[in-house]
Design a protein around this motif. Structure first.
Motif, PDB file in Angstrom:
ATOM      1  N   ARG A 113      49.809  32.973  30.590  1.00  0.00           N
ATOM      2  CA  ARG A 113      50.275  31.641  30.982  1.00  0.00           C
ATOM      3  C   ARG A 113      49.114  30.883  31.617  1.00  0.00           C
ATOM      4  NH1 ARG A 113      54.521  28.691  29.586  1.00  0.00           N
ATOM      5  NH2 ARG A 113      56.105  30.191  30.244  1.00  0.00           N
ATOM      6  N   ARG A 114      49.055  29.564  31.314  1.00  0.00           N
ATOM      7  CA  ARG A 114      48.013  28.699  31.860  1.00  0.00           C
ATOM      8  C   ARG A 114      48.636  27.698  32.824  1.00  0.00           C
ATOM      9  NH1 ARG A 114      43.300  28.183  28.745  1.00  0.00           N
ATOM     10  NH2 ARG A 114      43.190  25.964  29.274  1.00  0.00           N
ATOM     11  N   GLY A 115      47.894  27.362  33.886  1.00  0.00           N
ATOM     12  CA  GLY A 115      48.394  26.390  34.845  1.00  0.00           C
ATOM     13  C   GLY A 115      47.352  26.092  35.900  1.00  0.00           C
ATOM     14  N   TRP A 116      47.617  25.026  36.685  1.00  0.00           N
ATOM     15  CA  TRP A 116      46.701  24.657  37.767  1.00  0.00           C
ATOM     16  C   TRP A 116      46.857  25.576  38.979  1.00  0.00           C
ATOM     17  CZ3 TRP A 116      48.426  19.056  36.724  1.00  0.00           C
ATOM     18  CH2 TRP A 116      47.580  18.482  35.776  1.00  0.00           C
ATOM     19  N   LEU A 117      48.112  25.774  39.412  1.00  0.00           N
ATOM     20  CA  LEU A 117      48.354  26.593  40.600  1.00  0.00           C
ATOM     21  C   LEU A 117      49.369  27.699  40.357  1.00  0.00           C
ATOM     22  CD1 LEU A 117      48.485  23.899  43.432  1.00  0.00           C
ATOM     23  CD2 LEU A 117      46.696  25.580  43.053  1.00  0.00           C
ATOM     24  N   ARG A 118      50.296  27.510  39.433  1.00  0.00           N
ATOM     25  CA  ARG A 118      51.366  28.485  39.261  1.00  0.00           C
ATOM     26  C   ARG A 118      51.697  28.651  37.785  1.00  0.00           C
ATOM     27  NH1 ARG A 118      53.703  23.939  41.388  1.00  0.00           N
ATOM     28  NH2 ARG A 118      53.554  24.802  43.476  1.00  0.00           N
ATOM     29  N   GLY A 119      52.321  29.778  37.502  1.00  0.00           N
ATOM     30  CA  GLY A 119      52.787  30.066  36.150  1.00  0.00           C
ATOM     31  C   GLY A 119      54.153  30.729  36.213  1.00  0.00           C
ATOM     32  N   ARG A 120      54.979  30.461  35.227  1.00  0.00           N
ATOM     33  CA  ARG A 120      56.333  31.013  35.178  1.00  0.00           C
ATOM     34  C   ARG A 120      56.458  31.954  33.978  1.00  0.00           C
ATOM     35  NH1 ARG A 120      59.883  28.394  38.592  1.00  0.00           N
ATOM     36  NH2 ARG A 120      59.114  26.435  39.486  1.00  0.00           N
ATOM     37  N   TYR A 121      57.104  33.095  34.223  1.00  0.00           N
ATOM     38  CA  TYR A 121      57.308  34.111  33.197  1.00  0.00           C
ATOM     39  C   TYR A 121      58.791  34.496  33.169  1.00  0.00           C
ATOM     40  CZ  TYR A 121      52.240  34.630  33.788  1.00  0.00           C
ATOM     41  OH  TYR A 121      50.898  34.401  33.885  1.00  0.00           O
ATOM     42  N   VAL A 133      72.279  51.282  37.779  1.00  0.00           N
ATOM     43  CA  VAL A 133      71.017  51.337  38.514  1.00  0.00           C
ATOM     44  C   VAL A 133      70.747  49.979  39.146  1.00  0.00           C
ATOM     45  CG1 VAL A 133      70.001  53.115  37.044  1.00  0.00           C
ATOM     46  CG2 VAL A 133      69.674  50.708  36.469  1.00  0.00           C
ATOM     47  N   GLN A 134      69.980  50.012  40.215  1.00  0.00           N
ATOM     48  CA  GLN A 134      69.441  48.795  40.813  1.00  0.00           C
ATOM     49  C   GLN A 134      67.948  48.770  40.523  1.00  0.00           C
ATOM     50  OE1 GLN A 134      70.356  48.225  44.913  1.00  0.00           O
ATOM     51  NE2 GLN A 134      69.547  46.139  44.975  1.00  0.00           N
ATOM     52  N   VAL A 135      67.502  47.654  39.959  1.00  0.00           N
ATOM     53  CA  VAL A 135      66.140  47.567  39.442  1.00  0.00           C
ATOM     54  C   VAL A 135      65.250  46.903  40.478  1.00  0.00           C
ATOM     55  CG1 VAL A 135      64.703  46.762  37.535  1.00  0.00           C
ATOM     56  CG2 VAL A 135      67.088  47.376  37.125  1.00  0.00           C
ATOM     57  N   GLY A 136      64.066  47.458  40.641  1.00  0.00           N
ATOM     58  CA  GLY A 136      63.053  46.867  41.505  1.00  0.00           C
ATOM     59  C   GLY A 136      61.775  46.612  40.728  1.00  0.00           C
ATOM     60  N   PHE A 137      61.008  45.624  41.182  1.00  0.00           N
ATOM     61  CA  PHE A 137      59.786  45.224  40.485  1.00  0.00           C
ATOM     62  C   PHE A 137      58.607  45.327  41.448  1.00  0.00           C
ATOM     63  CE2 PHE A 137      63.376  42.688  38.957  1.00  0.00           C
ATOM     64  CZ  PHE A 137      63.451  43.139  37.649  1.00  0.00           C
ATOM     65  N   THR A 138      57.526  45.887  40.938  1.00  0.00           N
ATOM     66  CA  THR A 138      56.322  46.056  41.751  1.00  0.00           C
ATOM     67  C   THR A 138      55.147  45.432  41.017  1.00  0.00           C
ATOM     68  OG1 THR A 138      57.189  48.136  42.624  1.00  0.00           O
ATOM     69  CG2 THR A 138      54.834  47.700  42.925  1.00  0.00           C
ATOM     70  N   PRO A 139      54.649  44.267  41.490  1.00  0.00           N
ATOM     71  CA  PRO A 139      53.469  43.673  40.859  1.00  0.00           C
ATOM     72  C   PRO A 139      52.200  44.314  41.403  1.00  0.00           C
ATOM     73  CG  PRO A 139      54.280  42.211  42.563  1.00  0.00           C
ATOM     74  CD  PRO A 139      55.219  43.389  42.526  1.00  0.00           C
ATOM     75  N   GLY A 140      51.156  44.221  40.611  1.00  0.00           N
ATOM     76  CA  GLY A 140      49.876  44.751  41.044  1.00  0.00           C
ATOM     77  C   GLY A 140      48.729  43.950  40.464  1.00  0.00           C
ATOM     78  N   GLN A 141      47.655  43.821  41.254  1.00  0.00           N
ATOM     79  CA  GLN A 141      46.451  43.131  40.811  1.00  0.00           C
ATOM     80  C   GLN A 141      45.264  43.667  41.592  1.00  0.00           C
ATOM     81  OE1 GLN A 141      46.963  39.065  43.421  1.00  0.00           O
ATOM     82  NE2 GLN A 141      45.326  39.236  41.961  1.00  0.00           N
ATOM     83  N   PRO A 142      44.051  43.472  41.079  1.00  0.00           N
ATOM     84  CA  PRO A 142      42.878  44.008  41.783  1.00  0.00           C
ATOM     85  C   PRO A 142      42.699  43.423  43.179  1.00  0.00           C
ATOM     86  CG  PRO A 142      42.339  43.491  39.501  1.00  0.00           C
ATOM     87  CD  PRO A 142      43.696  42.955  39.743  1.00  0.00           C
ATOM     88  N   GLY A 143      43.001  42.157  43.374  1.00  0.00           N
ATOM     89  CA  GLY A 143      42.831  41.525  44.679  1.00  0.00           C
ATOM     90  C   GLY A 143      44.163  41.074  45.247  1.00  0.00           C
ATOM     91  N   VAL A 181      39.772  30.292  35.370  1.00  0.00           N
ATOM     92  CA  VAL A 181      39.705  31.602  36.020  1.00  0.00           C
ATOM     93  C   VAL A 181      40.883  32.431  35.529  1.00  0.00           C
ATOM     94  CG1 VAL A 181      39.676  32.836  38.211  1.00  0.00           C
ATOM     95  CG2 VAL A 181      38.584  30.592  38.028  1.00  0.00           C
ATOM     96  N   VAL A 182      40.597  33.652  35.062  1.00  0.00           N
ATOM     97  CA  VAL A 182      41.629  34.539  34.538  1.00  0.00           C
ATOM     98  C   VAL A 182      42.004  35.546  35.625  1.00  0.00           C
ATOM     99  CG1 VAL A 182      42.225  36.193  32.741  1.00  0.00           C
ATOM    100  CG2 VAL A 182      40.738  34.250  32.204  1.00  0.00           C
ATOM    101  N   TRP A 183      43.307  35.599  35.952  1.00  0.00           N
ATOM    102  CA  TRP A 183      43.821  36.542  36.950  1.00  0.00           C
ATOM    103  C   TRP A 183      44.720  37.557  36.240  1.00  0.00           C
ATOM    104  CZ3 TRP A 183      41.411  35.892  41.396  1.00  0.00           C
ATOM    105  CH2 TRP A 183      41.004  34.626  41.789  1.00  0.00           C
ATOM    106  N   PRO A 184      44.228  38.771  35.946  1.00  0.00           N
ATOM    107  CA  PRO A 184      45.096  39.787  35.338  1.00  0.00           C
ATOM    108  C   PRO A 184      45.981  40.446  36.400  1.00  0.00           C
ATOM    109  CG  PRO A 184      42.879  40.645  35.589  1.00  0.00           C
ATOM    110  CD  PRO A 184      42.828  39.214  36.060  1.00  0.00           C
ATOM    111  N   PHE A 185      47.160  40.863  35.978  1.00  0.00           N
ATOM    112  CA  PHE A 185      48.056  41.586  36.884  1.00  0.00           C
ATOM    113  C   PHE A 185      48.959  42.492  36.052  1.00  0.00           C
ATOM    114  CE2 PHE A 185      50.266  37.702  35.759  1.00  0.00           C
ATOM    115  CZ  PHE A 185      51.575  38.104  35.536  1.00  0.00           C
ATOM    116  N   ALA A 216      49.797  41.584  32.045  1.00  0.00           N
ATOM    117  CA  ALA A 216      49.878  40.137  31.831  1.00  0.00           C
ATOM    118  C   ALA A 216      48.711  39.491  32.567  1.00  0.00           C
ATOM    119  CB  ALA A 216      51.210  39.581  32.319  1.00  0.00           C
ATOM    120  N   GLU A 217      48.572  38.188  32.373  1.00  0.00           N
ATOM    121  CA  GLU A 217      47.505  37.471  33.061  1.00  0.00           C
ATOM    122  C   GLU A 217      47.891  36.010  33.236  1.00  0.00           C
ATOM    123  OE1 GLU A 217      44.082  38.081  30.659  1.00  0.00           O
ATOM    124  OE2 GLU A 217      44.622  36.564  29.180  1.00  0.00           O
ATOM    125  N   PHE A 218      47.347  35.447  34.300  1.00  0.00           N
ATOM    126  CA  PHE A 218      47.523  34.025  34.601  1.00  0.00           C
ATOM    127  C   PHE A 218      46.158  33.355  34.542  1.00  0.00           C
ATOM    128  CE2 PHE A 218      47.543  30.653  37.946  1.00  0.00           C
ATOM    129  CZ  PHE A 218      48.296  29.740  37.232  1.00  0.00           C
TER     130      PHE A 218
END
Length: 440
Positions: A113-121, A133-143, A181-185, A216-218
């Motif tokens: 996704r491309r954007g100035w400040l935010r991206g929606r997925y 089940v109850q589902v939980g989400f854990t994001p991760g990125q290098p920084g 700037v590419v931000w992978p996560f 994914a990446e922003f």
């Protein structure tokens, strides 16, 4: 029959002994009844027994790995139906415990996704296990440059249920200029909290609950693109060139033009009073006479004088230093007729015409003729103009008792600003120039 435990996708067996307590040979049909009937078989399904004998049959359970087979206890019954004595049917029962399994299917769209400040997925999650089940989400990125928000944050799904979770990724600060700037996560989905339908004695975790994370990446694009810097540089260069080169030249040219406009131009009478002597002619042209300034010879009179120019064919001379004059002729003409209007030059004067203005403000149609004395100046079609003006550097001289005449033939009256067609043609002639006195 003993209690049977079976895992979805696996196989479990148990046995059932059938005994013939009658005094005749009997055949028995065995049929599975209850919730387990679709995935349970009896081998063999029919047995024949002599009186006082028995036979053991095998019951095979093979539940599919599907969310439709809920985890937990299910009743299992085998109906044993004698052929000769159907009223002696028996239905032995037992309990089958279906083990739980966890399986989540997740899909992230879009992956980039491309954007100035935010991206929606969009994150699609489906519970393909056999227990809620109850589902939980854990994001991760290098920084730590990105912030993640899930809506809803921890959905609870029944077996076979699907849901869509909104993911918003936001950066901490904008990129003003430069390259994107590419931000992978990554995004990991897992079950959280206590799960329903689990056995108390179950201690081994379900290995299928661990899934590889989604990548994914922003792409953060700059606020101002690269080409904007080039455009701003070009505009700045043009602005500097304007102030340093073009603007001074324009101001200098404008100043010179203004100086030329404000410089006084001598009138014909002043030129005559300056000492020149010109021969009279019908058009009023002037040229210096030989013999030096202030003295000349008049071909028509044979004598010359200082500051005097000959008349325009009337045998008199004009005295320098005439007076500006303006006269107006207002003429109305009915349709299909020809009318004339005139201004007569006073006695002992000469009218030097320099400007005339003709107004056809109604937009009439017809013909107009303008004459100075016996001399026709112009003939104009009325429909070709609304306002017309003529100017002469050298005045056209009209002697005393001659006229400035306007003659109009009205073909069709026009429509003035009121919007209603006029009843007659209406033209106005304004004539301006210098009136000078003459001496006979």
């Amino acid at each position: 029959m003993p209690v049977v435990t079976v895992a979805p996708g696996g196989t479990a067996t148990t046995s059932l002994t059938v005994r013939n307590d009658s005094d005749i040979v009997e055949a028995y049909s065995l049929e599975v009844v209850g919730d387990c009937a679709s995935w349970t078989t009896v081998e063999p399904a029919r047995v024949s027994l002599y009186p006082g004998t028995s036979e053991t049959v095998t019951i095979r359970l093979e539940p599919p790995r599907s969310p439709e087979i809920r985890a937990g206890e299910l009743p299992l019954a085998i109906r044993v139906l004698p052929t000769e004595h159907p009223d002696g049917v028996r239905v032995p029962e037992t309990t089958v415990y279906v083990e739980e399994f966890h399986q989540l299917r997740t899909e992230l769209q879009p992956r980039r996704r491309r954007g100035w400040l935010r991206g929606r997925y969009r994150l699609a999650v489906r519970n393909e296990g056999n227990t809620p089940v109850q589902v939980g989400f854990t994001p991760g990125q290098p920084g730590e440059e990105l912030a993640f928000t899930f809506n809803p944050a921890g959905p609870k799904l029944e077996p076979g249920e699907s849901t869509e979770v909104g993911l918003r990724v936001r950066t901490g600060k904008p990129v003003w200029f430069g390259s994107p700037v590419v931000w992978p996560f990554t995004l990991t989905t897992a079950e959280t909290g206590d799960q329903d339908g689990t056995r108390p004695d179950r201690t081994q975790p379900d290995e299928t609950a661990h899934r590889p994370p989604l990548d994914a990446e922003f792409v953060q694009i700059p606020i101002f693109p690269k080409w904007l810097l080039a455009v701003l540089a070009v505009l700045l260069a043009l602005l500097l060139a304007w102030f340093t080169l073009v603007r001074p030249a324009v101001r200098s040219a404008a100043k010179e033009a203004a100086n030329e406009v404000v410089q006084p131009r001598p009138t014909p009478a002043e030129e005559q009073a300056g000492g020149g002597q010109t021969p009279g002619s019908g058009t009023g042209g002037a040229s210096p006479s030989p013999g030096g300034p202030g003295q000349g010879q008049n071909p028509s009179s044979g004598t010359g004088g200082e500051g005097i120019s000959p008349g325009n064919g009337d045998g008199g001379t004009t005295v320098g230093g005439g007076q500006q004059s303006s006269e107006t002729i207002d003429l109305k003409t009915t349709t299909g007729t020809t009318e004339s209007g005139f201004h007569r030059v006073a006695e002992k004067t000469v009218f030097g015409v320099t400007d005339i203005v003709v107004a056809n403000f109604q937009g009439d149609e017809g013909v107009m003729t303008i004459s100075f004395g016996n001399r026709k100046i112009t003939t104009i079609a009325l429909e070709t103009f609304r306002n017309q003006d003529y100017h002469w550097v050298t005045p056209i001289k009209i002697p005393a008792n001659n006229t400035v005449t306007i003659e109009v033939t009205c073909a069709k009256p026009g429509t003035p600003a009121t919007g209603r067609q006029a009843n007659e043609c209406h033209e106005v002639l304004n004539v301006s120039g210098v009136v000078s006195r003459t001496e006979q």
